[in-house]
Scaffold this active site. Structure first.
Site, PDB file in Angstrom:
ATOM      1  N   ASP A  72      -9.266  16.287 -15.688  1.00 37.19           N
ATOM      2  CA  ASP A  72      -9.319  14.891 -16.124  1.00 37.19           C
ATOM      3  C   ASP A  72      -8.940  14.891 -17.605  1.00 37.19           C
ATOM      4  OD1 ASP A  72     -10.081  12.393 -17.135  1.00 37.19           O
ATOM      5  OD2 ASP A  72     -11.762  12.189 -15.753  1.00 37.19           O
TER       6      ASP A  72
ATOM      7  N   ARG B   1       0.833  -1.212   0.000  1.00 44.95           N
ATOM      8  CA  ARG B   1       0.000   0.000   0.000  1.00 44.95           C
ATOM      9  C   ARG B   1       0.868   1.264   0.000  1.00 44.95           C
ATOM     10  NH1 ARG B   1      -2.336   0.972   4.480  1.00 44.95           N
ATOM     11  NH2 ARG B   1      -2.685  -1.225   4.986  1.00 44.95           N
TER      12      ARG B   1
ATOM     13  N   TYR C 285     -17.493  12.482 -16.533  1.00 48.75           N
ATOM     14  CA  TYR C 285     -17.621  11.035 -16.459  1.00 48.75           C
ATOM     15  C   TYR C 285     -18.671  10.716 -15.386  1.00 48.75           C
ATOM     16  CZ  TYR C 285     -16.520   6.221 -15.464  1.00 48.75           C
ATOM     17  OH  TYR C 285     -16.629   4.879 -15.258  1.00 48.75           O
TER      18      TYR C 285
ATOM     19  N   LYS D 298      -7.800   3.516 -19.766  1.00 43.87           N
ATOM     20  CA  LYS D 298      -8.164   3.870 -21.138  1.00 43.87           C
ATOM     21  C   LYS D 298      -6.907   3.970 -22.021  1.00 43.87           C
ATOM     22  CE  LYS D 298     -12.090   4.059 -18.982  1.00 43.87           C
ATOM     23  NZ  LYS D 298     -12.739   5.271 -18.543  1.00 43.87           N
TER      24      LYS D 298
END
Ligand SMILES: *Cc1c(COP(=O)(O)O)cnc(C)c1O
Length: 407
Positions: free
Chosen positions: A180, A55, A108, A205
């Site tokens: 974004d 993490r 989005y 993407k």
């Protein structure tokens, strides 16, 4: 500094301490600690330390973050498990109860949900405005505004936000700006050049590019990325070692892929635009795009994303035709997501039917005859031929049903 294509291949090599030319996958949750406790304390507390506990960091994640930070021209970056993890963690590193955010109508769908349904329950206010209207940004500023959040071109309708304007507005009022950049990819647009502070991607993407992983990335100044990292330790969305490795691999061909995708999309958009069955094509590379000039000014290339509005005497006819086209396309795959090597097509009104109210769909321009296309790297002749045969089936059905339309 090396050119972009070179840095995509070689950046961040210092995190590969093995002799392998291709960085190994560190498929481990934890690392052997140094016996020296002061070294151990450093490993346990240093931001993004790559070999302590997953993490906290991972060598491949450090390498891939370095490649992307370089692409986006920021000092640093942090990779996370999904685009939404990047968006939520990045925003929660900036705002607290009592703060105000300016965002767009069109985002989005997950981002819209986060603003509307999540942040409001934690005492954070969000004003959503029309991104094509610069004045709307200025007018929405309040004394407690901490963040301006933009997405350009926006999903799905490819509206453009004036990045230079928003960047300057943020600097003037001491408000952080976040963009974004998923739809453009860093090959086609680098918001940092226009003064945007923080850049976010769904690396699922274009950056990954092969529809085989989920990932997200936050790019910004070192101090800010350290804050995001602190948040990520408790929110917990670390990118898995294998997905991190796949992302690093995918990035090597980013420039090649995106250039081919731009070219294919431009050719397909022109062809679609001239077809009687298509009422409108939204594509940033077409002069008919309402913000074509602005897109030319701030984008280095176009994108593989385009939307087409199917023609019909009314919404119901357009809907039936859109459905028929979707079911008849053979090369284009009807699937969510975008930015991969394979061409995809979706019906946004169905995909987001449950997320958006009718009025929200209206303000976001999601009509029943709208199809969103993500163009891949297949041969463009096959992509055009695929639409051609699907359109022909709609024409035949219309003839059979005796609809005297102008097809
Ligand atoms: C897909 C997408 C996201 C969310 O990314 P995930 O990886 O699916 O969490 C965010 N923004 C845009 C523009 C997207 O297309």
């Amino acid at each position: 500094m090396a050119k972009l294509e070179t840095s995509l291949i070689h950046e961040g090599q210092e995190f590969n301490t093995s002799k392998a030319v291709v960085s190994p996958i560190y498929q481990t949750s934890t690392y052997l600690a140094d016996a020296d406790l002061s070294t151990y304390i450093h490993a346990a507390t240093a931001p993004k330390y790559p070999e302590f506990y997953h993490r906290h960091g991972n060598p491949t994640s450090s390498q891939v973050a370095k490649v992307i930070a370089n692409l986006e021209r920021t000092d640093d970056a942090l990779v996370l498990s999904t685009g939404m993890a990047a968006i939520s963690t990045a925003i929660l590193a900036v705002v607290k109860a009592g703060d105000h955010i300016i965002a767009q109508h069109a985002h989005y769908s997950g981002t819209t949900l986060f603003f509307k349904n999540f942040l409001s329950e934690y005492g954070i206010e969000v004003t959503q405005i029309d991104q094509t209207d610069n004045n709307a940004f200025t007018e929405a500023i309040r004394p407690n505004t901490k963040l301006i959040y933009v997405e350009t071109p926006s999903n799905p309708n490819l509206d453009i936000t004036d990045l230079a304007f928003v960047g300057a507005l943020g600097k003037k009022h001491n408000i952080l700006t976040m963009a974004d950049n998923t739809f453009a990819s860093p090959i086609n647009q680098t918001p940092r050049e226009f003064g945007i502070d923080i850049i976010i991607h769904s690396a699922t993407k274009y950056l990954g590019g092969h529809s085989d992983l989920t990932a997200g990335v936050v790019c910004g100044d070192k101090d800010y990325i350290e804050k995001v990292w602190q948040r990520s330790l408790v929110l917990g969305a670390a990118l898995s070692p294998f997905d991190s490795w796949l992302l690093l691999r995918g990035l090597k061909t980013l420039a090649l892929r995106v250039r081919q995708i731009n070219e294919n999309a431009a050719t397909l958009a022109l062809w679609l635009d001239q077809h009687d069955l298509v009422k409108n094509v939204a594509y940033v590379g077409l002069p008919s795009h309402p913000q074509y000039e602005l897109a030319q000014k701030q984008m280095k290339g176009t994108t593989g994303m385009l939307c087409l509005e199917i023609a019909g005497v009314d919404e119901e006819e357009a809907y039936k035709r859109a459905q028929s086209i979707l079911s008849n396309l053979r090369v284009f795959i009807n699937a969510a997501s975008l930015g991969g090597v394979e061409s995809l097509v979706v019906h946004p009104a169905s995909m987001w039917g449950a997320h958006h109210s009718d009025s929200q769909k209206q303000t976001s321009g999601i009509t029943k005859g709208l199809l969103r296309v993500s163009v891949g790297i297949e041969h463009v002749d096959d992509l055009i031929a695929d639409f051609k045969q699907a359109f022909e089936k709609v024409r035949l059905t219309s003839l059979e049903e005796g609809i005297p339309s102008a097809l």
